[in-house]
Design an enzyme around this catalytic site. Structure first.
Site, PDB file in Angstrom:
ATOM      1  N   CYS A 295      -4.936  12.953  13.324  1.00 15.73           N
ATOM      2  CA  CYS A 295      -5.640  11.697  13.101  1.00 15.73           C
ATOM      3  C   CYS A 295      -5.516  10.851  14.354  1.00 15.73           C
ATOM      4  CB  CYS A 295      -5.128  10.980  11.858  1.00 15.73           C
ATOM      5  SG  CYS A 295      -3.644  10.067  12.133  1.00 15.73           S
TER       6      CYS A 295
ATOM      7  N   GLN B 207       7.618  19.685   7.505  1.00 18.84           N
ATOM      8  CA  GLN B 207       8.859  19.342   6.781  1.00 18.84           C
ATOM      9  C   GLN B 207       8.628  19.323   5.263  1.00 18.84           C
ATOM     10  OE1 GLN B 207      11.881  18.936   8.502  1.00 18.84           O
ATOM     11  NE2 GLN B 207      10.554  19.676  10.133  1.00 18.84           N
TER      12      GLN B 207
ATOM     13  N   ASP C 239       4.476   0.580  12.214  1.00 22.28           N
ATOM     14  CA  ASP C 239       3.313  -0.084  11.622  1.00 22.28           C
ATOM     15  C   ASP C 239       3.193  -1.552  12.031  1.00 22.28           C
ATOM     16  OD1 ASP C 239       2.608   2.262  10.409  1.00 22.28           O
ATOM     17  OD2 ASP C 239       3.328   1.717   8.419  1.00 22.28           O
TER      18      ASP C 239
ATOM     19  N   ILE D 213       7.441   6.971  17.270  1.00 24.64           N
ATOM     20  CA  ILE D 213       7.165   7.717  16.034  1.00 24.64           C
ATOM     21  C   ILE D 213       5.895   8.558  16.163  1.00 24.64           C
ATOM     22  CG2 ILE D 213       6.806   7.538  13.518  1.00 24.64           C
ATOM     23  CD1 ILE D 213       9.547   6.497  14.366  1.00 24.64           C
TER      24      ILE D 213
ATOM     25  N   ARG E 196      -8.801  -0.490   4.494  1.00 25.25           N
ATOM     26  CA  ARG E 196      -7.884   0.525   3.943  1.00 25.25           C
ATOM     27  C   ARG E 196      -6.544  -0.100   3.602  1.00 25.25           C
ATOM     28  NH1 ARG E 196      -6.513   5.282   7.426  1.00 25.25           N
ATOM     29  NH2 ARG E 196      -5.191   5.457   5.609  1.00 25.25           N
TER      30      ARG E 196
ATOM     31  N   ARG F 184      -4.761  10.525   4.708  1.00 23.66           N
ATOM     32  CA  ARG F 184      -3.738  11.560   4.865  1.00 23.66           C
ATOM     33  C   ARG F 184      -2.718  11.534   3.739  1.00 23.66           C
ATOM     34  NH1 ARG F 184      -2.727  13.962   9.306  1.00 23.66           N
ATOM     35  NH2 ARG F 184      -0.623  14.125   8.523  1.00 23.66           N
TER      36      ARG F 184
ATOM     37  N   ARG G 274       0.559  14.530  13.476  1.00 15.79           N
ATOM     38  CA  ARG G 274       1.064  14.324  12.110  1.00 15.79           C
ATOM     39  C   ARG G 274       1.154  15.608  11.276  1.00 15.79           C
ATOM     40  NH1 ARG G 274      -1.396   8.828   9.842  1.00 15.79           N
ATOM     41  NH2 ARG G 274       0.517   8.815   8.661  1.00 15.79           N
ATOM     42  N   PRO G 275       2.026  16.525  11.678  1.00 14.01           N
ATOM     43  CA  PRO G 275       2.191  17.765  10.916  1.00 14.01           C
ATOM     44  C   PRO G 275       2.859  17.520   9.555  1.00 14.01           C
ATOM     45  CG  PRO G 275       3.873  17.600  12.623  1.00 14.01           C
ATOM     46  CD  PRO G 275       2.951  16.426  12.818  1.00 14.01           C
TER      47      PRO G 275
ATOM     48  N   LYS H 258       0.832  -1.210   0.000  1.00 14.87           N
ATOM     49  CA  LYS H 258       0.000   0.000   0.000  1.00 14.87           C
ATOM     50  C   LYS H 258       0.865   1.259   0.000  1.00 14.87           C
ATOM     51  CE  LYS H 258      -1.808   1.506   4.093  1.00 14.87           C
ATOM     52  NZ  LYS H 258      -1.508   2.895   4.452  1.00 14.87           N
ATOM     53  N   ASN H 259       1.806   1.317   0.938  1.00 17.91           N
ATOM     54  CA  ASN H 259       2.553   2.562   1.109  1.00 17.91           C
ATOM     55  C   ASN H 259       3.610   2.794   0.031  1.00 17.91           C
ATOM     56  OD1 ASN H 259       0.959   3.166   3.248  1.00 17.91           O
ATOM     57  ND2 ASN H 259       2.462   2.651   4.824  1.00 17.91           N
TER      58      ASN H 259
HETATM   59  N1  EPU Z   1       6.625  14.619  11.084  1.00 16.88           N
HETATM   60  C1  EPU Z   1       6.801  15.940  11.377  1.00 16.88           C
HETATM   61  N2  EPU Z   1       6.711  16.844  10.368  1.00 16.88           N
HETATM   62  C2  EPU Z   1       6.451  16.481   9.098  1.00 16.88           C
HETATM   63  C3  EPU Z   1       6.260  15.152   8.805  1.00 16.88           C
HETATM   64  C4  EPU Z   1       6.360  14.214   9.815  1.00 16.88           C
HETATM   65  O1  EPU Z   1       7.047  16.290  12.527  1.00 16.88           O
HETATM   66  O2  EPU Z   1       6.383  17.368   8.233  1.00 16.88           O
HETATM   67  C5  EPU Z   1       6.726  13.609  12.143  1.00 16.88           C
HETATM   68  C6  EPU Z   1       5.432  12.846  12.385  1.00 16.88           C
HETATM   69  O3  EPU Z   1       4.554  13.542  13.220  1.00 16.88           O
HETATM   70  C7  EPU Z   1       5.936  11.562  12.986  1.00 16.88           C
HETATM   71  C8  EPU Z   1       7.270  11.339  12.264  1.00 16.88           C
HETATM   72  O4  EPU Z   1       7.632  12.612  11.724  1.00 16.88           O
HETATM   73  O5  EPU Z   1       6.191  11.738  14.346  1.00 16.88           O
HETATM   74  C9  EPU Z   1       7.249  10.339  11.142  1.00 16.88           C
HETATM   75  O6  EPU Z   1       6.101  10.528  10.329  1.00 16.88           O
HETATM   76  P1  EPU Z   1       6.123  10.292   8.756  1.00 16.88           P
HETATM   77  O7  EPU Z   1       5.989  11.595   8.079  1.00 16.88           O
HETATM   78  O8  EPU Z   1       7.279   9.431   8.395  1.00 16.88           O
HETATM   79  O9  EPU Z   1       4.782   9.492   8.555  1.00 16.88           O
HETATM   80  P2  EPU Z   1       3.908   9.530   7.226  1.00 16.88           P
HETATM   81  O10 EPU Z   1       4.781   9.754   6.080  1.00 16.88           O
HETATM   82  O11 EPU Z   1       2.742  10.407   7.433  1.00 16.88           O
HETATM   83  C10 EPU Z   1       4.139   6.982   6.625  1.00 16.88           C
HETATM   84  C11 EPU Z   1       3.202   5.832   6.417  1.00 16.88           C
HETATM   85  C12 EPU Z   1       2.592   5.427   7.760  1.00 16.88           C
HETATM   86  C13 EPU Z   1       3.743   5.036   8.694  1.00 16.88           C
HETATM   87  C14 EPU Z   1       4.740   6.199   8.818  1.00 16.88           C
HETATM   88  C15 EPU Z   1       5.956   5.857   9.641  1.00 16.88           C
HETATM   89  C16 EPU Z   1       2.443   6.181   4.161  1.00 16.88           C
HETATM   90  C17 EPU Z   1       1.335   6.537   3.249  1.00 16.88           C
HETATM   91  N3  EPU Z   1       2.177   6.225   5.465  1.00 16.88           N
HETATM   92  O12 EPU Z   1       3.352   8.037   7.181  1.00 16.88           O
HETATM   93  O13 EPU Z   1       1.785   4.294   7.524  1.00 16.88           O
HETATM   94  O14 EPU Z   1       3.240   4.722   9.967  1.00 16.88           O
HETATM   95  O15 EPU Z   1       5.184   6.602   7.513  1.00 16.88           O
HETATM   96  O16 EPU Z   1       6.622   4.786   9.114  1.00 16.88           O
HETATM   97  O17 EPU Z   1       3.527   5.843   3.721  1.00 16.88           O
HETATM   98  C18 EPU Z   1       0.015   2.783   7.940  1.00 16.88           C
HETATM   99  O18 EPU Z   1       0.262   2.235   6.842  1.00 16.88           O
HETATM  100  O19 EPU Z   1      -0.757   2.253   8.805  1.00 16.88           O
HETATM  101  C19 EPU Z   1       0.642   4.062   8.262  1.00 16.88           C
HETATM  102  C20 EPU Z   1       0.170   4.875   9.197  1.00 16.88           C
END
Ligand code: EPU
Length: 426
Positions: free
Chosen positions: A116, A125, A310, A332, A402, A92, A121-122, A22-23
Site C-alpha cells: 500500500c 507474522q 500514525d 515503522i 476513511r 487492509r 506491509r507483509p 477506528k483501529n
Molecule cells: N509487519 C511484518 N510482518 C507482519 C506484520 C507486520 O513485517 O506480519 C511489519 C510491518 O510491515 C510494519 C510493522 O510490522 O513495518 C508494524 O506493522 P503493524 O502490523 O503493526 O501494522 P498494522 O497492524 O497493519 C496498524 C494500524 C495502522 C498503524 C499500524 C502501526 C489498524 C487497522 N491499523 O496497522 O493504522 O499505522 O498498526 O501502529 O490497526 C492508520 O490508522 O492510518 C494506520 C495505518
C-alpha cells in the site's frame, strides 16, 4: 471526488469532541465472528472503513446494522468464510477476519492485501502464528487459505513469538487463540491501546486473556460455540485526538479537545510540550494553547508506548513552522514520508534522507493544491492548510473519510474556514 478547501490563518478556538477509535472498532467488529447471537457496539465512528468492514461481514453472512454511533452484528443463516480482493483492497484491516474465521469455522479464504502507499506491509507474522496453532496455510492466486487441523478442526493453543510487534497480527492471533484448545502464549506483542481494548472484548465474550496491552499475553480459549455476544462502547480515538491537538497548535489557537484517554497519548503530549505548546488536562478534556513560537523537536516513531507512526505526518506539518531544525524519523513503515513533497509545495523546507525528514522551520506556509496518498498524510496537509496563508485545496478526501469522522464539520466548530468541495478532485 471531493476535495477540502481550507482558508488558513484563523486560530482554532472552542471545543471538539473525539469519536470512537477506528483501529479499535475494526478488530472488535471482526471479533463478533467468534460468537453467535447479537453483539452491540457503541461509540463507533461514522467512517468509510467501518462501512467497508460492515460490507465484509455481510459478505461473510452476518446480519449487520449500522446506525452510527451504534452497530449491531448478528449471526446470519449462512456462513461464507471468504474475504474477497474487492473488499480487502479497499482496506487492509480486512485481514482481521482471518483469525476469527478459521478459529470459528475451521476454514478461511482471505485475499492477500498486497502493498500500500505507506509500505509493503507483509502478513507473515499472522500466518506464522496461525501455523503454530495447527493451521494449514496455502497461498493460492492471491488468496491465503487457512484450514484448521485435520481439515477444519479446532485450533490448538501454542507459543508464538512475534519477530516484530504487529498490531493487527497480535489481534488476529488473540482472536484465533480465543477459540483454541488449551493455552496460547504470545510474546513480543503489540502493546497499543487498541490491542488492550480487544483483550477486554474477548474477556467479556468468555475467553481468558491475560496481559493484553503488555508484551506477553496468555490466552485460554473457549470451545467453539461457547463465546458469548457482547455490548461495548469503543474507546476514544487517540490519533484523532492527537490530530486536533496538532491542528490547534499549528493555527496558534486555544481550544479544548474533549473525550481523550490521556494515558494513550503521553508521547504526543510530551512532544507538543517540548515544541512549546501549552497542554493542560482536566479529566478527559485537554486544553491546547499556543501563543509563542514553536520550538523544533526530534521525533522517532516506535511501537506503543513510543511515538505513534500514525501521528508522524501531523507533527511533521507542525514542525514546518518551528523556529529551527527538526529531525523526524519513521521506523515503522518504509514509505511514510509521502506528505513531505506536498508540504514542500506549500513552502515547507524539508529534505528526506532515507527514512528521516530534516525540517527547517519557515515563517509562513502558503496555500496550494495538494493531494496525499494516505489517511494521516492527508490530515497533515489539512493542518498545514490551517496555518497557511490563503487557500489550500486538499484533494483525494476519500482518504480522510476513511479515518476522520465529519472532519470539516468538527473544524468548522473550532472556527476554521473549511469547506468540502463536491466533485472537485481530479
Ligand atoms: N509487519 C511484518 N510482518 C507482519 C506484520 C507486520 O513485517 O506480519 C511489519 C510491518 O510491515 C510494519 C510493522 O510490522 O513495518 C508494524 O506493522 P503493524 O502490523 O503493526 O501494522 P498494522 O497492524 O497493519 C496498524 C494500524 C495502522 C498503524 C499500524 C502501526 C489498524 C487497522 N491499523 O496497522 O493504522 O499505522 O498498526 O501502529 O490497526 C492508520 O490508522 O492510518 C494506520 C495505518
Amino acid at each position: 471526488m471531493d476535495a477540502i478547501r481550507v482558508r488558513g490563518g484563523k486560530p482554532l478556538r472552542g471545543k471538539v469532541r473525539i469519536s470512537g477509535a477506528k483501529n479499535a472498532a475494526l478488530p472488535i467488529l471482526c471479533a463478533t465472528l467468534l460468537s453467535d447471537g447479537e453483539s452491540r457496539l457503541r461509540n463507533v465512528p461514522k467512517l468509510r472503513d467501518i462501512d467497508t468492514t460492515a460490507a465484509l461481514l455481510r459478505f461473510l453472512g452476518r446480519d449487520v446494522q449500522v446506525d452510527a454511533p451504534e452497530v449491531t452484528v448478528a449471526a446470519g443463516s449462512t456462513v461464507k468464510p471468504e474475504a474477497p480482493y474487492e473488499l480487502v483492497k479497499q482496506m487492509r484491516a480486512s485481514v482481521l477476519v482471518l483469525g476469527p474465521l478459521v478459529a470459528r469455522f475451521g476454514r478461511a479464504k482471505v485475499s492477500l492485501p498486497g502493498g500500500c502507499a505507506i509500505g509493503a506491509r507483509p502478513i507473515d507474522q499472522h500466518l506464522k502464528g496461525l501455523q503454530a496453532m495447527g493451521c494449514k496455510i496455502t497461498l493460492e492466486r492471491g488468496y491465503v487459505i487457512a484450514e484448521g487441523p485435520g481439515g477444519g478442526g479446532r485450533l490448538r493453543g501454542a507459543e508464538v513469538m512475534f519477530d516484530v510487534p504487529t498490531v493487527t497480527g497480535t489481534e488476529n492471533l488473540m482472536m484465533a487463540a480465543a477459540l483454541a484448545s488449551g493455552r496460547t502464549t504470545l510474546v513480543n506483542c503489540a502493546r497499543e491501546p487498541e490491542v488492550e481494548e480487544l483483550g477486554r472484548i474477548l474477556n467479556k465474550m468468555g475467553a481468558v486473556v491475560d496481559g493484553a496491552g503488555t508484551d506477553v499475553m496468555h490466552i485460554k480459549g473457549a470451545d467453539r460455540g461457547e463465546l458469548a455476544p457482547f455490548d461495548h462502547a469503543i474507546i476514544p480515538d487517540r490519533i484523532e485526538a492527537g490530530t486536533y491537538m496538532a491542528a490547534i497548535a499549528a493555527s496558534g489557537g486555544d481550544a479544548i479537545v474533549e473525550g481523550v484517554e490521556l494515558d494513550d497519548l503521553e508521547a504526543v503530549m510530551v512532544k507538543l510540550r517540548q515544541a512549546g505548546v501549552e497542554v493542560t488536562s482536566e479529566g478527559q478534556n485537554v486544553r491546547i494553547r499556543r501563543e509563542g513560537p514553536l520550538r523544533p523537536i526530534n521525533i522517532t516513531t516506535a511501537p506503543h508506548p513510543g511515538f505513534p507512526t500514525d501521528m508522524q505526518a501531523q507533527m511533521l506539518a507542525l514542525m514546518c513552522l518551528a523556529k529551527g531544525e527538526s529531525v523526524i524519523t519513521e521506523t515503522i513503515f518504509e514509505n511514510r514520508l509521502m506528505h513531505v513533497p506536498e508540504l514542500q509545495r506549500m513552502g515547507a523546507s524539508c529534505v528526506i534522507r532515507g527514512n528521516t525528514a530534516v525540517v527547517q522551520g519557515v515563517d509562513k506556509l502558503y496555500g496550494a493544491s495538494v493531494m496525499a496518498t494516505d489517511l494521516r498524510a492527508s490530515a497533515s496537509l489539512i493542518i498545514a492548510g490551517l496555518a497557511a496563508d490563503e487557500e489550500t485545496e486538499v484533494r483525494r478526501v476519500y482518504h480522510l473519510d476513511r479515518g476522520y469522522e465529519r472532519i470539516e464539520e468538527k473544524l468548522i466548530g473550532l472556527g476554521a474556514d473549511v469547506a468540502r468541495v463536491k466533485g472537485a478532485d481530479a
